[in-house]
Each structure stands twice: as C-alpha cells, then as structure tokens.
Write a protein that holds these residues in place. Structure first.
Motif, PDB file in Angstrom:
ATOM      1  N   GLY A 176      -0.946   7.644 -11.952  1.00  0.00           N
ATOM      2  CA  GLY A 176       0.386   7.568 -12.071  1.00  0.00           C
ATOM      3  C   GLY A 176       0.848   6.714 -10.652  1.00  0.00           C
ATOM      4  N   ALA A 177      -0.112   6.246  -9.947  1.00  0.00           N
ATOM      5  CA  ALA A 177       0.015   5.110  -8.840  1.00  0.00           C
ATOM      6  C   ALA A 177       0.319   3.633  -9.382  1.00  0.00           C
ATOM      7  CB  ALA A 177      -0.982   5.408  -7.584  1.00  0.00           C
ATOM      8  N   SER A 178       0.985   3.017  -8.372  1.00  0.00           N
ATOM      9  CA  SER A 178       1.004   1.597  -8.816  1.00  0.00           C
ATOM     10  C   SER A 178       0.812   0.781  -7.579  1.00  0.00           C
ATOM     11  CB  SER A 178       2.210   1.213  -9.558  1.00  0.00           C
ATOM     12  OG  SER A 178       3.561   1.495  -8.542  1.00  0.00           O
ATOM     13  N   GLY A 179       0.616  -0.461  -7.504  1.00  0.00           N
ATOM     14  CA  GLY A 179       0.531  -1.292  -6.437  1.00  0.00           C
ATOM     15  C   GLY A 179      -0.868  -1.604  -6.278  1.00  0.00           C
ATOM     16  N   GLU A 180      -1.271  -2.284  -5.200  1.00  0.00           N
ATOM     17  CA  GLU A 180      -2.715  -2.813  -4.941  1.00  0.00           C
ATOM     18  C   GLU A 180      -3.548  -1.742  -4.116  1.00  0.00           C
ATOM     19  OE1 GLU A 180      -2.985  -5.655  -1.117  1.00  0.00           O
ATOM     20  OE2 GLU A 180      -1.649  -6.434  -2.578  1.00  0.00           O
ATOM     21  N   ALA A 181      -3.097  -0.836  -3.450  1.00  0.00           N
ATOM     22  CA  ALA A 181      -3.939   0.280  -2.730  1.00  0.00           C
ATOM     23  C   ALA A 181      -2.943   1.366  -2.672  1.00  0.00           C
ATOM     24  CB  ALA A 181      -4.104  -0.270  -1.272  1.00  0.00           C
ATOM     25  N   LEU A 182      -3.946   2.583  -2.860  1.00  0.00           N
ATOM     26  CA  LEU A 182      -3.258   3.809  -2.660  1.00  0.00           C
ATOM     27  C   LEU A 182      -4.463   4.720  -1.677  1.00  0.00           C
ATOM     28  CD1 LEU A 182      -1.410   6.516  -3.453  1.00  0.00           C
ATOM     29  CD2 LEU A 182      -3.197   6.805  -5.267  1.00  0.00           C
ATOM     30  N   THR A 183      -3.751   5.224  -0.689  1.00  0.00           N
ATOM     31  CA  THR A 183      -4.501   6.158   0.081  1.00  0.00           C
ATOM     32  C   THR A 183      -3.935   7.602   0.058  1.00  0.00           C
ATOM     33  OG1 THR A 183      -4.847   4.525   1.810  1.00  0.00           O
ATOM     34  CG2 THR A 183      -5.038   6.704   2.718  1.00  0.00           C
ATOM     35  N   MET A 218       0.756  -1.206  -0.030  1.00  0.00           N
ATOM     36  CA  MET A 218       0.018  -0.172  -0.006  1.00  0.00           C
ATOM     37  C   MET A 218       0.935   1.242  -0.141  1.00  0.00           C
ATOM     38  SD  MET A 218      -2.890   1.138   2.726  1.00  0.00           S
ATOM     39  CE  MET A 218      -2.954   2.762   3.109  1.00  0.00           C
ATOM     40  N   SER A 219       0.353   2.097  -0.704  1.00  0.00           N
ATOM     41  CA  SER A 219       1.210   3.409  -0.867  1.00  0.00           C
ATOM     42  C   SER A 219       0.484   4.581  -0.244  1.00  0.00           C
ATOM     43  CB  SER A 219       1.641   3.820  -2.156  1.00  0.00           C
ATOM     44  OG  SER A 219       0.715   3.823  -2.892  1.00  0.00           O
ATOM     45  N   VAL A 220       0.965   5.554   0.064  1.00  0.00           N
ATOM     46  CA  VAL A 220       0.309   6.948   0.944  1.00  0.00           C
ATOM     47  C   VAL A 220       0.859   7.934  -0.063  1.00  0.00           C
ATOM     48  CG1 VAL A 220      -0.012   8.100   2.966  1.00  0.00           C
ATOM     49  CG2 VAL A 220       0.043   5.743   3.087  1.00  0.00           C
ATOM     50  N   ALA A 221       0.113   8.849  -0.306  1.00  0.00           N
ATOM     51  CA  ALA A 221       0.354  10.085  -0.943  1.00  0.00           C
ATOM     52  C   ALA A 221      -0.269  11.358  -0.479  1.00  0.00           C
ATOM     53  CB  ALA A 221       0.101  10.101  -2.641  1.00  0.00           C
ATOM     54  N   VAL A 222       0.248  12.329  -0.545  1.00  0.00           N
ATOM     55  CA  VAL A 222      -0.213  13.554   0.217  1.00  0.00           C
ATOM     56  C   VAL A 222      -0.521  14.526  -1.025  1.00  0.00           C
ATOM     57  CG1 VAL A 222       0.155  16.000   1.296  1.00  0.00           C
ATOM     58  CG2 VAL A 222       1.256  13.456   2.235  1.00  0.00           C
ATOM     59  N   LEU A 223      -1.778  14.770  -1.105  1.00  0.00           N
ATOM     60  CA  LEU A 223      -2.398  15.838  -2.092  1.00  0.00           C
ATOM     61  C   LEU A 223      -2.123  17.205  -1.537  1.00  0.00           C
ATOM     62  CD1 LEU A 223      -3.681  16.012  -4.807  1.00  0.00           C
ATOM     63  CD2 LEU A 223      -6.093  15.970  -3.523  1.00  0.00           C
ATOM     64  N   ALA A 224      -1.089  17.952  -2.102  1.00  0.00           N
ATOM     65  CA  ALA A 224      -0.975  19.164  -1.472  1.00  0.00           C
ATOM     66  C   ALA A 224      -2.000  20.181  -2.064  1.00  0.00           C
ATOM     67  CB  ALA A 224       0.356  19.691  -2.143  1.00  0.00           C
ATOM     68  N   LEU A 242     -12.398   7.566 -10.210  1.00  0.00           N
ATOM     69  CA  LEU A 242     -11.014   7.164 -10.411  1.00  0.00           C
ATOM     70  C   LEU A 242     -10.644   5.744  -9.666  1.00  0.00           C
ATOM     71  CD1 LEU A 242      -8.946  10.560  -9.630  1.00  0.00           C
ATOM     72  CD2 LEU A 242      -8.991   9.381 -11.739  1.00  0.00           C
ATOM     73  N   ALA A 243     -11.323   5.518  -8.785  1.00  0.00           N
ATOM     74  CA  ALA A 243     -11.444   4.408  -7.946  1.00  0.00           C
ATOM     75  C   ALA A 243     -11.985   3.234  -8.892  1.00  0.00           C
ATOM     76  CB  ALA A 243     -12.090   4.290  -6.463  1.00  0.00           C
ATOM     77  N   ILE A 244     -12.857   3.513  -9.601  1.00  0.00           N
ATOM     78  CA  ILE A 244     -13.588   2.258 -10.736  1.00  0.00           C
ATOM     79  C   ILE A 244     -12.584   2.264 -11.521  1.00  0.00           C
ATOM     80  CG2 ILE A 244     -15.349   2.278 -12.196  1.00  0.00           C
ATOM     81  CD1 ILE A 244     -17.177   3.731 -10.128  1.00  0.00           C
ATOM     82  N   GLU A 245     -11.832   3.395 -12.273  1.00  0.00           N
ATOM     83  CA  GLU A 245     -10.970   3.245 -13.403  1.00  0.00           C
ATOM     84  C   GLU A 245      -9.844   2.281 -13.088  1.00  0.00           C
ATOM     85  OE1 GLU A 245      -7.783   6.451 -15.064  1.00  0.00           O
ATOM     86  OE2 GLU A 245      -9.906   7.040 -15.037  1.00  0.00           O
ATOM     87  N   ARG A 246      -9.201   2.784 -11.746  1.00  0.00           N
ATOM     88  CA  ARG A 246      -8.084   1.810 -11.302  1.00  0.00           C
ATOM     89  C   ARG A 246      -8.322   0.407 -10.744  1.00  0.00           C
ATOM     90  NH1 ARG A 246      -3.261   4.288 -11.620  1.00  0.00           N
ATOM     91  NH2 ARG A 246      -2.916   2.057 -11.555  1.00  0.00           N
ATOM     92  N   ALA A 247      -9.534   0.083 -10.486  1.00  0.00           N
ATOM     93  CA  ALA A 247      -9.601  -1.363 -10.170  1.00  0.00           C
ATOM     94  C   ALA A 247      -8.941  -2.235 -11.123  1.00  0.00           C
ATOM     95  CB  ALA A 247     -11.345  -1.540 -10.247  1.00  0.00           C
ATOM     96  N   PRO A 248      -8.457  -3.332 -10.322  1.00  0.00           N
ATOM     97  CA  PRO A 248      -8.647  -3.735  -8.895  1.00  0.00           C
ATOM     98  C   PRO A 248      -7.936  -3.058  -7.858  1.00  0.00           C
ATOM     99  CG  PRO A 248      -7.053  -5.062  -9.856  1.00  0.00           C
ATOM    100  CD  PRO A 248      -7.610  -4.067 -11.009  1.00  0.00           C
TER     101      PRO A 248
END
Length: 91
Positions: free
Chosen positions: A18-25, A1-7, A47-53
């Motif tokens: 641009g994210a990869s992996g199985e989960a993004l918070t 899981m990755s965590v990103a900050v939206l400034a 965006l969550a639908i677009e990036r599924a799974p």
C-alpha cells in the motif's frame, strides 16, 4: 521517503504493497512474537523485489536502542540509494 511503523499485530505485506513513493523504511516495533518477527523478516526481500524500483528496508530496534538510534538508522537508509530489501538491527 516514507517511514511506517509495523506494530506487533500488523502484517508487513499490505503495509508494503500500500506504500507509494521512491522509498519506504519500516520500523518494526518491539513486541512481536518470534514467529511473527521471522515471517516479517523473511517477507521483506521478496516484497522489495516486487516493489522495485521503490526501495523497501526495515529498522529493527533491539533492547537498548533509543529514538535517536532509530532516527539515525532511518536517515542512513534514506541516503543509501542502492540499498533495498535490508534490515538494520540496532541496539
């Protein structure tokens, strides 16, 4: 899981695409104006639908939320394997 900050000045779309992996918070940093915040929150479910799974969720700290609160919300979303496209408002 990755965590990103939206400034405050960032766009959520390229951040998610641009994210990869199985989960993004995404932690939405304070300081966004109301329109920018509304646009980011509205964009999250499609965006969550677009990036599924891949699972895509966000944490929105409100005044009074501390780093421990943000970390706890992030850990919760990491374990919530059937949750995507959601925003946890904390504070």
């Amino acid at each position: 899981m990755s965590v990103a900050v939206l400034a405050p000045a960032d766009d959520i779309v390229p951040l998610v695409r641009g994210a990869s992996g199985e989960a993004l918070t995404i932690v939405i940093a304070p300081g966004r104006d109301r329109l920018a915040l509304a646009l980011a929150l509205a964009a999250l479910p499609p965006l969550a639908i677009e990036r599924a799974p891949m699972r895509v969720n966000a944490v929105l700290p409100r005044p009074g939320a501390g780093p421990v609160d943000v970390e706890a919300a992030t850990r919760f979303l990491e374990r919530a394997v059937s949750t995507t496209g959601q925003v946890l408002e904390i504070g």
